[in-house]
Design a protein around this motif. Sequence first.
Motif, PDB file in Angstrom:
ATOM      1  N   VAL A 223      -1.602  -3.452   2.812  1.00  0.00           N
ATOM      2  CA  VAL A 223      -3.046  -3.178   2.666  1.00  0.00           C
ATOM      3  C   VAL A 223      -3.835  -4.329   3.280  1.00  0.00           C
ATOM      4  O   VAL A 223      -3.335  -5.450   3.376  1.00  0.00           O
ATOM      5  CB  VAL A 223      -3.460  -2.992   1.180  1.00  0.00           C
ATOM      6  N   PRO A 224      -5.076  -4.056   3.695  1.00  0.00           N
ATOM      7  CA  PRO A 224      -5.890  -5.118   4.303  1.00  0.00           C
ATOM      8  C   PRO A 224      -6.258  -6.194   3.289  1.00  0.00           C
ATOM      9  O   PRO A 224      -6.161  -5.984   2.084  1.00  0.00           O
ATOM     10  CB  PRO A 224      -7.150  -4.385   4.770  1.00  0.00           C
ATOM     11  N   GLU A 225      -6.698  -7.349   3.816  1.00  0.00           N
ATOM     12  CA  GLU A 225      -7.200  -8.374   2.898  1.00  0.00           C
ATOM     13  C   GLU A 225      -8.712  -8.515   2.994  1.00  0.00           C
ATOM     14  O   GLU A 225      -9.299  -9.365   2.341  1.00  0.00           O
ATOM     15  CB  GLU A 225      -6.505  -9.711   3.132  1.00  0.00           C
ATOM     16  N   GLY A 226      -9.335  -7.676   3.819  1.00  0.00           N
ATOM     17  CA  GLY A 226     -10.796  -7.670   3.860  1.00  0.00           C
ATOM     18  C   GLY A 226     -11.394  -8.528   4.949  1.00  0.00           C
ATOM     19  O   GLY A 226     -12.612  -8.558   5.116  1.00  0.00           O
ATOM     20  N   GLY A 258      -0.443  -1.604  -3.279  1.00  0.00           N
ATOM     21  CA  GLY A 258       0.457  -1.182  -2.205  1.00  0.00           C
ATOM     22  C   GLY A 258       1.774  -1.925  -2.220  1.00  0.00           C
ATOM     23  O   GLY A 258       2.331  -2.257  -1.173  1.00  0.00           O
ATOM     24  N   THR A 259       2.282  -2.186  -3.402  1.00  0.00           N
ATOM     25  CA  THR A 259       3.524  -2.951  -3.480  1.00  0.00           C
ATOM     26  C   THR A 259       4.738  -2.087  -3.121  1.00  0.00           C
ATOM     27  O   THR A 259       4.774  -0.898  -3.386  1.00  0.00           O
ATOM     28  CB  THR A 259       3.709  -3.548  -4.883  1.00  0.00           C
ATOM     29  N   VAL A 260       5.719  -2.761  -2.521  1.00  0.00           N
ATOM     30  CA  VAL A 260       6.955  -2.099  -2.067  1.00  0.00           C
ATOM     31  C   VAL A 260       8.039  -2.531  -3.060  1.00  0.00           C
ATOM     32  O   VAL A 260       8.801  -3.441  -2.806  1.00  0.00           O
ATOM     33  CB  VAL A 260       7.294  -2.536  -0.630  1.00  0.00           C
ATOM     34  N   TRP A 261       8.031  -1.886  -4.233  1.00  0.00           N
ATOM     35  CA  TRP A 261       8.853  -2.424  -5.328  1.00  0.00           C
ATOM     36  C   TRP A 261      10.197  -1.734  -5.489  1.00  0.00           C
ATOM     37  O   TRP A 261      11.001  -2.153  -6.307  1.00  0.00           O
ATOM     38  CB  TRP A 261       8.083  -2.447  -6.646  1.00  0.00           C
ATOM     39  N   TYR A 302      -2.225   1.447   3.415  1.00  0.00           N
ATOM     40  CA  TYR A 302      -1.114   2.377   3.437  1.00  0.00           C
ATOM     41  C   TYR A 302      -0.632   2.639   2.010  1.00  0.00           C
ATOM     42  O   TYR A 302       0.573   2.716   1.765  1.00  0.00           O
ATOM     43  CB  TYR A 302       0.009   1.816   4.314  1.00  0.00           C
ATOM     44  N   LEU A 303      -1.613   2.728   1.083  1.00  0.00           N
ATOM     45  CA  LEU A 303      -1.240   3.056  -0.293  1.00  0.00           C
ATOM     46  C   LEU A 303      -0.512   4.391  -0.309  1.00  0.00           C
ATOM     47  O   LEU A 303      -0.823   5.298   0.463  1.00  0.00           O
ATOM     48  CB  LEU A 303      -2.493   3.166  -1.173  1.00  0.00           C
TER      49      LEU A 303
END
Length: 717
Positions: A223-226, A258-261, A302-303
């Motif tokens: 995900v973006p950080e803004g 949006g973590t890839v856990w 990319y949530l």
Amino acid sequence: MLRMGLALSASLVLASCGMLETGDNAEGITNATLINAGDNNADWVTHGRTYSEQRFSPLNQVNAESVSNLGLAWFADMDTARGQEATPLVMDGRLYVTTAWSKVKAYDAATGAPLWDYDPEVPGETAVKACCDTVNRGLAAWDDKLFLGTLDGRLIALNRDSGEVEWETITVDQEQSYTVTGAPRVIDGKIIIGNGGAEFGVRGYVAAYDADNGEELWRFYTVPEGSEDDGSPEYMQAAAETWNTDALAGSDAIGGGGTVWDSMAYDPELDLLYIGVGNGSPWNRAYRSPGEDGTGEGDNLYLSSIVAIKPSTGEYVWHYQTTPGETWDYTATQHIMLADMEIEGEKRQVLMQAPKNGFFYVIDRATGEFISAKPYVSVNWASEIDENGRPVENPETRIDKTGQPALVTPGALGGHNWHPMAFHPDENLVYIPAFEAAMVYAPESDWKPDRARGFNVGFDLGAGDLPPDLGIRREIYGTVKGMLVAWDPVTQEPRWTIEHPGPWNGGLLATGGNLVFQGNSGSEFSAYNAASGDKLWSFAAQTGIVAPPITYTVDGEQYVAVLAGWGGAYAITADGELINAQKPVKNISRLLVFKLGGDAELPTEPELAALPLDPPASRASTETIALGKQKYARYCAVCHAPAAVGSTLLPDLRRSGALSNAKTWQTVVHDGALKDNGMVGFSDSMSKGEIEAIRAYVIHRANEDKTIDGAQKVASK
Ligand code: CA
């Protein structure tokens, strides 16, 4: 050139060894071992057995005819009593498994003789950063090493023979609420691992580390950080256009999530790594990506997406988003499985997933093109997925900052959670450990992020608490279902379905013996006919099982192993007495290993001691109790269960000795006297007055329940 070299070396290995009847990895795990893992029936060398993550073993000594003779070969008691979610690995007659608190154990796979164990000594206070218990889902193997991700975010390389640490590296900012619970994967000497924490305000990513020394090789943010600009990677500029990024930047930034856990899969021919991306942080899009008049805006890439990336560089290739504008905790981190099958007369290379949102997806894994999706459980947030692969949403289920609450199905635990599926290539069926539990999503109009502690979801988490009426509670729990669904991915419909006694059942294994194995919340481990679903065998496991089984051989004899031990997100947040209609679910953490003719016996099932429900009188004002309810829902409910009903896994606060003593209560909840057990102090997030209000609320709840239910309840451990 690189790809050609890889393919060439793989085919040479195939030609020289043929099908491996017994494991021989003494020279170390290589690319060829992993690419050809499907031909090595003796071992289980990578998380999903093969890179395609099908969890299908051709072994057939244990089969529909012989399974009635399956018995316990050996077992091993674990030294942790939290959720056990791991898939063991087996190499050269040795079995390696991880447990709660990220510990590792090695056994002789035939006899159960312990070989070594390793404890990374994760600080107890890390537990408060974990949304879903102190679980770990497994190891990766490469060369002569095993790789472990720890709850506090370390990646550790262990010598496979001795269990000694070869190197260790920190993969997350440990000041933030990142946790690692997933199994790493290895591709060409790169260890790939993501992380969790989207309920707590983190920004998700997956990264690759050099297997030899732990050096970070690339990092892929989801995900973006803004602060994206022309210099940002193209894929991230594209993502930023789907957000209002205001809330992502600055000191009060909300992380994005949006973590890839958990899930990953790899196609060596396409050289694509597939990652499953989680929910938004906070859940409520209206706070995460604010739009007009208190609504939310944008798809928020990319949530809730499946993203294909190049494993050598971390370069973006394609994505498919399952839930645009995610707002219900609908992760797409669920099991990603690869297979080839004929669809409408055409041979397709597909990727399959049953994400939380309740639809089963079939995607072209070379291009990301949507092929089809149909609901595998009850769904009310969307009526269908249209021909472009986009959901047709039910607007009544999208809750912003204000307005009426909605009962949404699936709820935040999904129609399917992390529990692995399995595929049977002869039946062309995917077996889904499915789940039906609706959830109330209620707006919280003045929500503020708190990244120090507690759930950051942007909804009123106390709104769905059940009333103090045992009859109603039993009725509601009765609507929560667990099923084993045999799903045909071509026709997109179930071929058969088994309804279990309770929800939150184990992961799956399919075998060439025409069997499907699964443990369940009813404390049974069972084998089913893969074609019909007929139950052919079962074993009384004394404990709920959530982990997936594996199978392997030693000296030509087939074994089936499963790590038993109830736990995980649903287990810690649900009333342990009401989950299962038949009896309370216990945690007895134990590795169970079976073979034909096995005659080992478990010790007598222990009785759980009961603690009295004997709270002090409730004297606090209605306002104080209401404040306590709100704070409880945000900071306590995720471990001690909504409405303080108590799970069977963690302390039931209604029966806490500290309840009658305001000073002791502050010592624990404010000062953190029990932080080594995972109960940190909340002084950064709440005042002493608010913490006292929580005590008043729990006293109130305990008195309500004492009135409605005089019966003694199972004590927490
Ligand atoms: Ca989540």
